[in-house]
Design a protein around this motif. Structure first.
Motif, PDB file in Angstrom:
ATOM      1  N   LEU A 529      -2.842 -42.321  -9.241  1.00  0.00           N
ATOM      2  CA  LEU A 529      -1.923 -42.081  -8.131  1.00  0.00           C
ATOM      3  C   LEU A 529      -0.477 -42.233  -8.606  1.00  0.00           C
ATOM      4  O   LEU A 529      -0.091 -43.277  -9.145  1.00  0.00           O
ATOM      5  N   SER A 530       0.309 -41.202  -8.395  1.00  0.00           N
ATOM      6  CA  SER A 530       1.733 -41.261  -8.719  1.00  0.00           C
ATOM      7  C   SER A 530       2.448 -42.080  -7.661  1.00  0.00           C
ATOM      8  O   SER A 530       1.917 -42.322  -6.567  1.00  0.00           O
ATOM      9  N   GLU A 532       4.680 -41.133  -5.686  1.00  0.00           N
ATOM     10  CA  GLU A 532       4.770 -40.310  -4.478  1.00  0.00           C
ATOM     11  C   GLU A 532       3.452 -40.332  -3.716  1.00  0.00           C
ATOM     12  O   GLU A 532       3.428 -40.449  -2.481  1.00  0.00           O
ATOM     13  N   SER A 533       2.324 -40.234  -4.445  1.00  0.00           N
ATOM     14  CA  SER A 533       1.001 -40.268  -3.793  1.00  0.00           C
ATOM     15  C   SER A 533       0.786 -41.606  -3.100  1.00  0.00           C
ATOM     16  O   SER A 533       0.247 -41.676  -1.983  1.00  0.00           O
ATOM     17  N   LYS A 534       1.183 -42.692  -3.757  1.00  0.00           N
ATOM     18  CA  LYS A 534       1.031 -44.012  -3.147  1.00  0.00           C
ATOM     19  C   LYS A 534       1.872 -44.129  -1.883  1.00  0.00           C
ATOM     20  O   LYS A 534       1.439 -44.740  -0.891  1.00  0.00           O
ATOM     21  N   ILE A 536       2.586 -41.750   0.138  1.00  0.00           N
ATOM     22  CA  ILE A 536       1.900 -40.968   1.177  1.00  0.00           C
ATOM     23  C   ILE A 536       0.758 -41.784   1.785  1.00  0.00           C
ATOM     24  O   ILE A 536       0.600 -41.853   3.012  1.00  0.00           O
ATOM     25  N   TYR A 579       2.205 -33.371   4.709  1.00  0.00           N
ATOM     26  CA  TYR A 579       3.335 -33.804   3.888  1.00  0.00           C
ATOM     27  C   TYR A 579       3.814 -32.596   3.092  1.00  0.00           C
ATOM     28  O   TYR A 579       3.076 -32.021   2.284  1.00  0.00           O
ATOM     29  N   ILE A 584      -3.085 -33.675   4.242  1.00  0.00           N
ATOM     30  CA  ILE A 584      -3.488 -34.931   3.601  1.00  0.00           C
ATOM     31  C   ILE A 584      -4.569 -35.575   4.464  1.00  0.00           C
ATOM     32  O   ILE A 584      -4.404 -35.692   5.681  1.00  0.00           O
ATOM     33  N   VAL A 610      -6.205 -33.829  -0.826  1.00  0.00           N
ATOM     34  CA  VAL A 610      -5.024 -33.001  -0.550  1.00  0.00           C
ATOM     35  C   VAL A 610      -5.480 -31.549  -0.545  1.00  0.00           C
ATOM     36  O   VAL A 610      -6.043 -31.063  -1.534  1.00  0.00           O
ATOM     37  N   LEU A 615      -8.943 -36.276  -4.543  1.00  0.00           N
ATOM     38  CA  LEU A 615      -8.247 -36.909  -5.658  1.00  0.00           C
ATOM     39  C   LEU A 615      -8.971 -38.151  -6.160  1.00  0.00           C
ATOM     40  O   LEU A 615      -8.902 -38.497  -7.340  1.00  0.00           O
TER      41      LEU A 615
END
Length: 809
Positions: A529-530, A532-534, A536, A579, A584, A610, A615
């Protein structure tokens, strides 16, 4: 002397002994973990009280998390509150008693009893180490009650002041009248023994016959306070028992007292003998001694608590743009209040701030904070985590959601239907048997020898007076309570031991009882998880109140939230949002359409996708409390077991594998449904034991025949209950239940020993072979031997069960 910063070598704080994990403060060539600990040392040093540190190394309490809010004790300036807290007040001096749970060693006692050296306005202080209380006497024209509390808090001994303290409820204590009667009986008994010396040493001719007769009459005079005052409780109890057409333990005791007294009068005034008034005095003295011991054993903890014991004494109210700290009793609907980090919400309120994180573990046992948005209702009992929040009060504290439980009929009952004490049931049959034997002996000898008939009748009642029978029960149960207490299991009173021994059905709360939120585990599998993903995921879960969302939210920590569109929570499925134009989804495999091979067989799975592309997933498992699995499996052969939980059934399979397979699971249970579930079991004739931790278990704990509140800190408040169990000894529940059963067996064995004495004594008494003197000797011998037997037996069983050590016994 100066202050510098040391960062090279990790060290222990000189005051509290904790690791100096960050930059440590050095003062007087000593290291401190925080400014608070350093301040306490400075106070002690300035007043030449550093002997405090010679009693024990690192005796102080860490000051790292001390609430520095300056005005949080302002409510103590309210005269109404002050008058309710003070024990005594005259023109110069005031006395107040505080409960200080942080008292733990000799150094604490030494420091708290030397407060007068820190502030000369304090004239004295005394510590009760057992009850963790300190009484402070101070000159109120030189130091206020608030300043006394601030001083104690500065030293690291902040008092626990609760709203229930202001009600000035009568605390459980030893009845002063009983103590007075014991003193009277002891005084008279001691002097009667002295006056009876001519009789005991008649062959030695220590005194003349004239003095011997005088002393016999003095014994009659001394017997009057014993018979008509010290024994009055037994008369009342026996009379009430007869009025209810029952025979309790006190009836044969009263008959023995009357027979003893009248026969002694007959011997002294009509026969010219010494009588047995000294033996009568000894009988009453030892009976009252056992009664006082029982009362002292029972008055250990306060178990009956209503909602007032849970809420803070004071609250911060906003008056225009100014803060004012007021007593909670003055809080009104419509007031705007400020609740800071770690403070309890005192009443059902509407959130005025943009967001809040409310920890309801105090209520539900679930420690993960629940995010709240502006305009949402926040229930009383929640604890704010994070920045201060503003709320407007919707209901008074006495009418909040939590306090509704106390309006239930289970709480209105003055007392639960207790089991009839075993001793009373036996004594009923015993009394009629003794009376029958005494009358039969009198009738048999009446036609042959009147003196022998009176002697046989009286000696039968005296020798069969169930002193040993009456003393075995309080001493056995009292010692059982003591052993339970040393094992960190605190029972409300002796009757709980009997009810505990008869339990056949055990009901557990799940969250916080069988499971321990601090042991919960969460793992993520899939694409990394990047940030940004975290963010979200954070934005999704922080809006949900679902337990799994809360756990993921806690796992993510203080990551910022992304801005989402079209947020939606689908009950039983999960969360959806958009998003940057992408769909999502976070939730079940059905919602995310995830197909992953080799998934874990236990715990909960939360999938992240996503645009319908998975993911990864979160694997979440509740932490089982240490020893819980062994407890349920050990109890399984002998007890029916149930689990009540307010959570959803998503962990049924995982819990079924962890606990005994015979357990009956019940999920989605509201506090009222838990209470009704216990009512249903009781109506089926079950002897129920409920083990819970949260305030939402209070109704079920009260309705069960034995309610046990489990807590990580017994000094903190817990739901109304029959017993309080320290969470550290949760694994010993089977041993506690077994010990209760064994205690009941010990009582029965002591009855058998008592009956053996009575059988031997009665056999001789009906034949007229016993004098009242021998009866009076046989009575205390039997009582002492039974008490010794019960004490040694309970200690032996307690050691075998691992509840105490041989040193503790």
């Amino acid at each position: 002397m100066g202050v510098s910063v040391q960062t090279e070598i990790p060290s222990k704080c000189y005051h509290c002994g904790e690791d100096c994990t960050h930059d440590s403060l050095i003062f007087d060539e000593k290291k401190f973990c925080c400014q608070g600990c350093k301040l306490v040392y400075e106070v002690l040093s300035q007043n030449d009280l550093c002997d405090y540190y010679t009693i024990e190394s690192n005796p102080g309490k860490s000051q790292k998390n001390t609430n520095s809010q300056k005005n949080r004790f302002d409510y103590l300036e309210d005269k109404e509150v002050e008058n309710q807290l003070l024990d005594f007040k005259n023109e110069q001096e005031s006395h107040v008693t505080f409960y200080v749970p942080l008292i733990h060693c000799a150094s604490c006692i030494w420091l708290l009893e030397n407060l007068f050296q820190i502030n000369s306005a304090i004239t004295g202080s005394r510590v009760d180490f057992i009850k963790k209380k300190v009484q402070v006497k101070f000159l109120h024209d030189r130091i206020s009650l608030k300043e006394v509390v601030v001083l104690l808090s500065t030293l690291g001994y902040e008092p626990k002041i609760n709203l229930s303290d202001l009600d000035q409820k009568e605390k459980p204590s030893i009845d002063r009248k009983t103590l007075t009667k014991l003193g009277v009986a002891g005084f008279c008994f001691g002097n009667m023994m002295l006056f009876s010396m001519p009789e005991y040493f008649s062959e030695a001719k220590l005194l003349g016959d004239g003095f011997k007769g005088l002393f016999d009459y003095l014994n009659v005079v001394l017997s009057l306070p014993i018979v008509f005052y010290a024994a009055s409780d037994y008369y009342v109890s026996a009379w009430n028992s007869i009025r209810q057409r029952k025979i309790n333990m006190d009836v044969p005791i009263v008959l023995g007292i009357i027979a003893f007294f009248l026969y002694s009068l007959w011997e002294i005034f009509l026969q010219g003998n010494a009588g047995y008034m000294d033996s009568l005095g000894g009988l009453l003295f030892f009976l009252l001694l056992g009664k006082v011991y029982q009362q002292k054993t029972f008055a250990t903890l306060e178990f009956d608590r209503d909602y007032k014991a849970y809420f803070p004494v004071a609250v911060t109210r906003m008056n225009k743009d100014h803060e004012e700290v007021i007593p909670l009793i003055k809080l009104q609907v419509g007031d705007v209040i400020l609740v800071r980090d770690e403070e309890l919400v005192p009443a059902d309120s509407i959130l005025l701030s943009e967001r809040a994180n409310i920890d309801y573990s105090f209520v539900t046992g679930e420690e993960v904070p629940v995010p709240k948005q502006k305009g949402e209702l926040v229930y009383a009992g929640g604890r704010q985590k994070g920045d201060p929040i503003f709320l407007t009060v919707q209901k008074s504290p006495s009418q909040s959601y939590l306090t509704d439980l106390w309006n239930n009929e289970s709480f209105e009952k003055p007392n639960k239907k207790l089991l009839e004490p075993l001793a009373n049931r036996i004594s009923g049959v015993f009394t009629w048997t003794v009376l029958t034997i005494a009358v039969a002996a009198f009738v048999f000898w009446f036609g042959r020898d009147l003196n022998l008939a009176v002697k046989a009748f009286t000696t039968v009642l005296i020798v069969a007076c169930p002193c040993a029978l009456s003393m075995s029960t309080p001493f056995t149960l009292g010692n059982t309570l003591r052993i339970f207490g040393k094992g960190k299991f605190y029972l409300k009173n002796a009757s709980v031991v009997e009810r505990l021994a008869l339990v056949d059905t055990v009901i557990f709360d799940k969250t916080g009882t069988l499971t321990d939120p601090s042991n919960a585990s969460i793992q993520y599998f899939g694409e990394v998880l990047s940030p940004e993903s975290k963010s979200i995921v954070k934005a999704l879960v922080e809006r949900s109140t679902h337990p799994l969302s809360n756990r993921i939210n806690l796992w993510l920590g203080k990551i910022g939230s992304a801005k989402l569109d079209q947020y939606q929570e689908l009950k039983g499925l999960g969360l959806t949002a958009e998003y940057k134009g992408q769909s999502i989804k976070l939730g079940s495999s059905e919602l995310t359409k995830s197909i992953i091979k080799e998934l874990p067989n236990t715990g909960n799975l939360v999938f992240l996708s996503v645009e319908d592309t998975t993911l990864g997933y979160f694997h979440i498992q509740s932490g089982i409390r240490k020893g819980a699995t062994e407890v349920t499996r050990t109890l399984a052969p002998s007890y029916e077991q149930h689990i009540l939980s307010g959570d959803h059934a998503h962990e049924r399979d995982y819990l079924s594998q962890s606990f005994s397979p015979q357990i009956q699971f019940n999920f989605n249970q509201s506090p009222m449904e838990k209470l009704n579930y216990l009512k249903k079991l009781n109506s089926q004739g079950k002897n129920t034991l409920m083990v819970g931790d949260g305030l939402n278990d209070a109704g079920a704990l009260q309705e069960s025949q034995v309610g046990v509140a489990i807590t990580d800190r017994v000094s903190h408040f817990s739901p109304a209950s029959d017993a309080i169990l320290d969470a550290e000894v949760f694994a010993k529940i089977p041993s506690f239940l077994a010990f209760a059963k064994d205690s009941r067996k010990i009582i029965k064995a002591s009855f058998a020993l008592s009956f053996l004495y009575n059988i031997v004594g009665l056999t001789l008494a009906v034949q007229g072979l016993l004098s009242p003197v021998l009866c009076a000797i046989l009575m205390p011998v039997s009582s002492i031997s039974v008490v010794v037997f019960t004490t040694l037996a309970t200690n032996f069983v307690g050691i075998r069960k691992g509840l105490i050590t041989s040193k503790q016994s």
